[in-house]
Motif scaffolding. Structure first.
Motif, PDB file in Angstrom:
ATOM      1  N   LEU A   2       0.841  -1.202   0.000  1.00 19.84           N
ATOM      2  CA  LEU A   2       0.000   0.000   0.000  1.00 19.84           C
ATOM      3  C   LEU A   2       0.872   1.247   0.000  1.00 19.84           C
ATOM      4  CD1 LEU A   2      -2.636   1.634   0.362  1.00 19.84           C
ATOM      5  CD2 LEU A   2      -2.352   1.297   2.821  1.00 19.84           C
ATOM      6  N   MET A   3       1.893   1.271   0.853  1.00 19.93           N
ATOM      7  CA  MET A   3       2.743   2.459   0.952  1.00 19.93           C
ATOM      8  C   MET A   3       3.528   2.694  -0.339  1.00 19.93           C
ATOM      9  SD  MET A   3       1.568   3.469   3.661  1.00 19.93           S
ATOM     10  CE  MET A   3       2.302   5.025   3.322  1.00 19.93           C
ATOM     11  N   GLU A   4       3.935   1.621  -1.017  1.00 26.93           N
ATOM     12  CA  GLU A   4       4.621   1.775  -2.308  1.00 26.93           C
ATOM     13  C   GLU A   4       3.693   2.419  -3.336  1.00 26.93           C
ATOM     14  OE1 GLU A   4       6.624  -0.965  -5.807  1.00 26.93           O
ATOM     15  OE2 GLU A   4       6.574  -1.761  -3.770  1.00 26.93           O
ATOM     16  N   SER A  57       1.920   7.284  -6.383  1.00 26.21           N
ATOM     17  CA  SER A  57       0.656   7.682  -7.011  1.00 26.21           C
ATOM     18  C   SER A  57       0.677   9.124  -7.506  1.00 26.21           C
ATOM     19  CB  SER A  57      -0.500   7.518  -6.026  1.00 26.21           C
ATOM     20  OG  SER A  57      -1.697   7.978  -6.619  1.00 26.21           O
ATOM     21  N   PRO A  58       0.479   9.329  -8.818  1.00 36.49           N
ATOM     22  CA  PRO A  58       0.414  10.695  -9.337  1.00 36.49           C
ATOM     23  C   PRO A  58      -0.918  11.379  -9.007  1.00 36.49           C
ATOM     24  CG  PRO A  58       0.086   9.130 -11.116  1.00 36.49           C
ATOM     25  CD  PRO A  58       0.399   8.327  -9.880  1.00 36.49           C
ATOM     26  N   GLN A  59      -1.912  10.616  -8.567  1.00 35.83           N
ATOM     27  CA  GLN A  59      -3.218  11.191  -8.253  1.00 35.83           C
ATOM     28  C   GLN A  59      -3.247  11.868  -6.878  1.00 35.83           C
ATOM     29  OE1 GLN A  59      -3.131   8.098  -9.779  1.00 35.83           O
ATOM     30  NE2 GLN A  59      -4.146   8.637 -11.669  1.00 35.83           N
ATOM     31  N   LEU A  60      -2.271  11.559  -6.008  1.00 34.76           N
ATOM     32  CA  LEU A  60      -2.272  12.084  -4.646  1.00 34.76           C
ATOM     33  C   LEU A  60      -1.339  13.275  -4.495  1.00 34.76           C
ATOM     34  CD1 LEU A  60      -2.046   8.719  -2.670  1.00 34.76           C
ATOM     35  CD2 LEU A  60      -4.079  10.134  -2.984  1.00 34.76           C
ATOM     36  N   SER A  61      -1.772  14.251  -3.715  1.00 34.52           N
ATOM     37  CA  SER A  61      -0.903  15.388  -3.390  1.00 34.52           C
ATOM     38  C   SER A  61       0.081  14.933  -2.294  1.00 34.52           C
ATOM     39  CB  SER A  61      -1.730  16.568  -2.875  1.00 34.52           C
ATOM     40  OG  SER A  61      -2.268  16.263  -1.595  1.00 34.52           O
ATOM     41  N   LEU A 108       0.445  16.310   0.566  1.00 31.74           N
ATOM     42  CA  LEU A 108      -0.295  16.368   1.826  1.00 31.74           C
ATOM     43  C   LEU A 108      -1.122  15.095   2.037  1.00 31.74           C
ATOM     44  CD1 LEU A 108      -1.110  17.982   4.329  1.00 31.74           C
ATOM     45  CD2 LEU A 108      -2.920  19.013   2.965  1.00 31.74           C
ATOM     46  N   GLU A 109      -1.773  14.627   0.975  1.00 33.97           N
ATOM     47  CA  GLU A 109      -2.568  13.400   1.071  1.00 33.97           C
ATOM     48  C   GLU A 109      -1.666  12.200   1.352  1.00 33.97           C
ATOM     49  OE1 GLU A 109      -6.331  14.348  -1.846  1.00 33.97           O
ATOM     50  OE2 GLU A 109      -4.399  13.864  -2.777  1.00 33.97           O
ATOM     51  N   LYS A 110      -0.521  12.128   0.667  1.00 30.07           N
ATOM     52  CA  LYS A 110       0.430  11.025   0.905  1.00 30.07           C
ATOM     53  C   LYS A 110       0.882  11.027   2.357  1.00 30.07           C
ATOM     54  CE  LYS A 110       2.172  10.850  -3.818  1.00 30.07           C
ATOM     55  NZ  LYS A 110       3.334  11.007  -4.709  1.00 30.07           N
ATOM     56  N   SER A 111       1.192  12.194   2.876  1.00 34.78           N
ATOM     57  CA  SER A 111       1.629  12.320   4.263  1.00 34.78           C
ATOM     58  C   SER A 111       0.528  11.887   5.233  1.00 34.78           C
ATOM     59  CB  SER A 111       2.043  13.767   4.540  1.00 34.78           C
ATOM     60  OG  SER A 111       2.393  13.930   5.879  1.00 34.78           O
TER      61      SER A 111
END
Length: 91
Positions: A17-19, A24-28, A30-33
């Motif tokens: 999941l973390m990989e 993911s190019p869809q996530l900012s 901030l969202e990844k964090s």
């Protein structure tokens, strides 16, 4: 390029999941964090003015006239997360 089925296999583990989240190019950022913090045990909602359940589109591909998406749903109230697959017809 990985297929949706390869992504689904990766999503069976937290490391997978973390990989996917990190690439993911869809996530900012901030969202990844926020996802990283949630998975590591910090269950505080970083967006207190929004609902306790947040959805994040991890991947999206066009396949045979359809759009396939993988979505991560985080529930800050229950502390649970789930991944689902969505399919829509292309117009």
């Amino acid at each position: 390029k990985k297929t949706i089925d390869e992504w689904k296999r990766m999503l069976k583990t937290v490391a997978g999941l973390m990989e996917i989240v990190d690439s993911s190019p869809q996530l900012s950022d901030l969202e990844k964090s926020a996802i990283r913090e949630f998975v590591s045990g910090k269950k505080d909602n970083p967006w207190p003015d929004k609902p306790t359940v947040s959805s994040f589109k991890l991947r999206q591909e066009k396949l045979e006239g359809k759009i396939e998406s993988i979505v991560l749903e985080i529930n800050y109230e229950s502390g649970q997360w789930k991944v689902s697959r969505h399919t829509a017809k292309c117009s």
